[in-house]
Design an enzyme around this catalytic site. Structure first.
Site, PDB file in Angstrom:
ATOM      1  N   LYS A   1       1.213  -0.954  -0.264  1.00 15.17           N
ATOM      2  CA  LYS A   1       0.204   0.285   0.144  1.00 15.17           C
ATOM      3  C   LYS A   1       1.256   1.142   0.222  1.00 15.17           C
ATOM      4  CE  LYS A   1      -3.491   2.333   2.662  1.00 15.17           C
ATOM      5  NZ  LYS A   1      -4.637   2.445   3.910  1.00 15.17           N
TER       6      LYS A   1
ATOM      7  N   GLU B   1      10.170  -4.515   4.377  1.00 14.88           N
ATOM      8  CA  GLU B   1      10.842  -6.028   4.344  1.00 14.88           C
ATOM      9  C   GLU B   1       9.893  -6.052   2.646  1.00 14.88           C
ATOM     10  OE1 GLU B   1       8.739  -4.956   6.438  1.00 14.88           O
ATOM     11  OE2 GLU B   1       8.522  -6.145   8.683  1.00 14.88           O
TER      12      GLU B   1
ATOM     13  N   GLY C   1      -4.883  -2.149   4.950  1.00 10.93           N
ATOM     14  CA  GLY C   1      -4.104  -2.921   4.247  1.00 10.93           C
ATOM     15  C   GLY C   1      -4.999  -4.299   4.940  1.00 10.93           C
ATOM     16  N   ARG C   2      -5.509  -4.486   6.293  1.00 10.57           N
ATOM     17  CA  ARG C   2      -5.645  -5.842   6.621  1.00 10.57           C
ATOM     18  C   ARG C   2      -7.199  -6.536   5.809  1.00 10.57           C
ATOM     19  NH1 ARG C   2      -4.606  -2.669  10.634  1.00 10.57           N
ATOM     20  NH2 ARG C   2      -6.296  -1.632  11.546  1.00 10.57           N
TER      21      ARG C   2
ATOM     22  N   GLU D   1      -4.898  -6.801  14.686  1.00  7.54           N
ATOM     23  CA  GLU D   1      -4.482  -5.349  14.716  1.00  7.54           C
ATOM     24  C   GLU D   1      -5.740  -4.013  14.596  1.00  7.54           C
ATOM     25  OE1 GLU D   1      -2.503  -4.200  10.164  1.00  7.54           O
ATOM     26  OE2 GLU D   1      -1.328  -4.776  11.166  1.00  7.54           O
TER      27      GLU D   1
ATOM     28  N   HIS E   1      -5.495 -33.314  17.314  1.00  6.11           N
ATOM     29  CA  HIS E   1      -4.672 -34.103  18.130  1.00  6.11           C
ATOM     30  C   HIS E   1      -2.888 -33.207  18.519  1.00  6.11           C
ATOM     31  CE1 HIS E   1      -6.074 -37.838  16.403  1.00  6.11           C
ATOM     32  NE2 HIS E   1      -7.185 -36.922  15.848  1.00  6.11           N
TER      33      HIS E   1
ATOM     34  N   LYS F   1       9.381  -0.693  14.301  1.00  3.92           N
ATOM     35  CA  LYS F   1       9.820   0.325  13.118  1.00  3.92           C
ATOM     36  C   LYS F   1      10.778   1.076  12.731  1.00  3.92           C
ATOM     37  CE  LYS F   1       5.363  -0.782   9.883  1.00  3.92           C
ATOM     38  NZ  LYS F   1       4.654   0.228   9.434  1.00  3.92           N
TER      39      LYS F   1
HETATM   40  O1  F6P Z   1       3.254  -2.643   9.861  1.00  2.00           O
HETATM   41  C1  F6P Z   1       2.069  -2.937   9.861  1.00  2.00           C
HETATM   42  C2  F6P Z   1       1.058  -2.448   8.048  1.00  2.00           C
HETATM   43  O2  F6P Z   1       1.054  -1.413   8.048  1.00  2.00           O
HETATM   44  C3  F6P Z   1      -0.047  -3.533   7.776  1.00  2.00           C
HETATM   45  O3  F6P Z   1      -1.280  -2.903   8.758  1.00  2.00           O
HETATM   46  C4  F6P Z   1      -0.084  -3.886   6.393  1.00  2.00           C
HETATM   47  O4  F6P Z   1      -0.640  -4.311   5.968  1.00  2.00           O
HETATM   48  C5  F6P Z   1       1.242  -3.875   6.452  1.00  2.00           C
HETATM   49  O5  F6P Z   1       2.431  -3.393   7.491  1.00  2.00           O
HETATM   50  C6  F6P Z   1       2.401  -4.207   5.052  1.00  2.00           C
HETATM   51  O6  F6P Z   1       1.941  -2.308   4.763  1.00  2.00           O
HETATM   52  P1  F6P Z   1       2.162  -1.905   2.537  1.00  2.00           P
HETATM   53  O7  F6P Z   1       1.179  -2.430   1.643  1.00  2.00           O
HETATM   54  O8  F6P Z   1       1.697  -0.577   2.986  1.00  2.00           O
HETATM   55  O9  F6P Z   1       3.211  -2.682   2.198  1.00  2.00           O
END
Ligand code: F6P
Length: 551
Positions: free
Chosen positions: A212, A218, A273-274, A359, A390, A510
């Protein structure tokens, strides 16, 4: 438009106080008695809408509990907040954003406004572009740089830009195009990328960079690694255009990365995002299952949205689910919820729900910024049945913690194989039955169990659970199920008076990582100004980088 916040503190509401008194009267009631006293309970305490049957009879509730919970919903801002969400008001107050994932699945012709503009046409336009692109990849018309057709699709993203796509791919694998391979890289741990790509041919691989913000550490790290991996073989920078597409709200950052915005699929800041798996973030899903199935999934979401928006609370599935969850959480003190899908294809559903629920509702202050004096979001976890049986079910049956369970079952299997489905379904029903009714020590002893062993074999029961039944796991059914959870999370967040759409809790880690990264890279020789523990750990890591280490 900024939503007005005028909420009486939750615990001062008459319904809350009545629930407290009521709880002290019913807390010891056993499900055995509730069922014995009411032969119709198992039929009565159910609700059905848009193809989902919800049995809530195995919760420790009476008619009065439900009446008071529904009164609580009325006394809270729930109705106003539902309406405000669908009107496109900025109900995400701390980020000053509208919350309009419902617009992502609105049918053509419906209008949903944000900032005075109908957003549905732009949503439909992006869906049409996604469909065109997906069809080209699926048919082999979209070729890689060297003219080979694309065989592998790798989604690079994290959080909402990963969990939804992975979950949906696994859930709908039955409908997927089998000559395409799908992989998902999220972790900044290099192993994730290395293992996802080790057996793939770059000439046949398409990367979807899903982010987003297009700034997430990452995802950006993995995206750069992917570009290097591709160019190592394909050499020419022009190859990037054939092997990389992006999904983002941030055209500027996408351009900076070197990807043509012609290969960018857009979404908007009013999609959290979620809550984004049905936006362009679902591009990998659409390539896997095809545009028609994707549209069917959106239709499933939309049916549940409309049900949530219009059904009276006493028949409203997400509202009932949210209220009963709140009863378990706030009155019985249940700290967690186990999500137990009896459907192997839903194996990533609990992981997906963890972000959606935790979240969203892992918050300790109200919209007004005051500390809550009640529990908010519970911990979600789970595994598909029967595997969990199990593993951890022992603790749910006989441990000291109360763990409400969500059983999710389908009447018809996608892969009918001999007796498998009957066995699977029987196990789901048996677990819910055992949890609710248990086995008394008299019953155990009547079976001839020695007295010393009887306590170990006794099941107290009275463990609450919901059972959700759907006909068959189709794209449409998946959409309905996800929207059910989305809106039950909304229901709870509205009653708790919190902002379910921000996530400030992820920021501090972060920021600290950004400070520690150069310290690790520098070998940690400089002045460290963290706490004693962090400083020591950084130094230890630094020593491991020294040439003499491990000799
Ligand atoms: O760190 C949490 C977050 O902001 C989530 O809410 C989001 O889904 C995820 O990181 C990834 O964010 P992006 O889509 O901006 O890379």
């Amino acid at each position: 438009m900024r939503m007005e916040i005028s909420i009486a503190p939750l615990t001062t509401l008459p319904a809350w106080q009545a629930l407290e008194t009521h709880y002290s009267k019913v807390r010891e009631l056993h499900l055995r008695k509730l069922f014995a006293d009411d032969a119709k309970r198992g039929e009565r305490m159910t609700a059905e809408a848009v193809g989902i049957y919800f049995d809530y009879s195995k919760h420790r509730i009476t008619d009065e509990t439900l009446r008071l919970l529904l009164q609580l919903a009325e006394e809270s801002t729930l109705r106003a907040r539902i309406d405000a969400m669908f009107r496109g008001e900025k109900i995400n107050v701390t980020e000053k954003r509208a919350v309009l994932h419902v617009a992502l699945r609105a049918p053509q012709g419906q209008s949903i406004m944000a900032e005075g503009k109908d957003v549905v046409p732009q949503v439909r336009a992006v869906l049409a572009r996604m469909a065109g692109f997906s069809n080209r990849v699926r048919s082999g018309e979209w070729k890689g740089h060297t003219g080979k057709r694309i065989r592998n699709v790798i989604n690079i993203g994290i959080g909402g830009s990963d969990l939804g796509p992975v979950m949906a791919y696994e859930a709908l694998r039955f409908y997927s195009q089998r000559d395409l391979t799908f992989r998902f890289v999220s972790n900044v741990d290099g192993t994730d990328f290395a293992e996802a790509t080790r057996d793939l041919d770059p000439e046949e691989t398409l990367f979807i960079i899903s982010s987003k913000t297009f700034t997430t550490l990452e995802t950006m790290t993995n995206a750069h690694t992917a570009r290097d991996w591709l160019l190592q073989t394909l050499k020419h920078p022009a190859a990037v255009a054939r092997h990389f597409v992006t999904v983002s709200t941030n055209a500027m950052e996408v351009t900076k990365f070197g990807i043509d915005t012609a290969n960018m699929f857009e979404f908007w800041d009013w999609v959290g995002g979620r809550y984004s798996m049905d936006s362009a973030i679902g591009l990998s899903t659409m390539i896997a299952i095809g545009p028609d199935h994707f549209r069917a999934m959106l239709n499933g979401f939309h049916q549940m949205d409309e049900h949530f928006r219009t059904a009276p609370f006493e028949r409203n599935l997400p509202v009932l689910m949210g209220l009963i969850g709140l009863w378990n959480n706030n009155f019985f003190g249940a700290q967690t919820v186990a999500v137990l899908p009896y459907e192997q294809y839903l194996k990533r559903f609990p992981a997906y729900l963890q972000q959606l629920t935790m979240e969203s509702n892992g918050k300790h202050v109200t919209l007004a910024g005051t500390e809550v004096d009640y529990q908010t979001g519970p911990i979600y976890w789970g595994e598909p049945g029967t595997n969990g049986q199990h593993s951890f079910y022992q603790l749910i049956h006989q441990g000291t913690k109360l763990i409400p369970c969500d059983f999710i079952g389908f009447l018809r299997p996608l892969n009918p194989l001999g007796r498998h489905h009957d066995l699977l379904f029987a196990n789901m029903l048996a677990q819910a039955e055992a949890l609710a009714f248990g086995k008394t020590s008299q019953e155990v002893q009547a079976e001839g169990t020695p007295t010393w062993l009887a306590p170990h074999r006794t099941f107290e029961g009275n463990r609450p659970s919901s059972t959700f039944l759907l006909e068959r796991l189709t794209p449409e059914a998946l959409g309905k199920l996800i929207a059910l959870y989305e809106h039950s999370v909304f229901t709870q967040g509205a009653i708790w008076g919190i902002d379910s759409f921000d996530q400030w809790g992820v920021e501090l880690g972060k920021a600290l990582a950004a400070r520690i990264i150069p310290e690790l890279e520098a070998g940690a020789e400089g002045q460290l100004t963290h706490d004693g523990s962090t400083n020591t750990l950084i130094k230890r890591y630094g020593r491991a980088k020294e040439p003499s280490h491990g000799r």
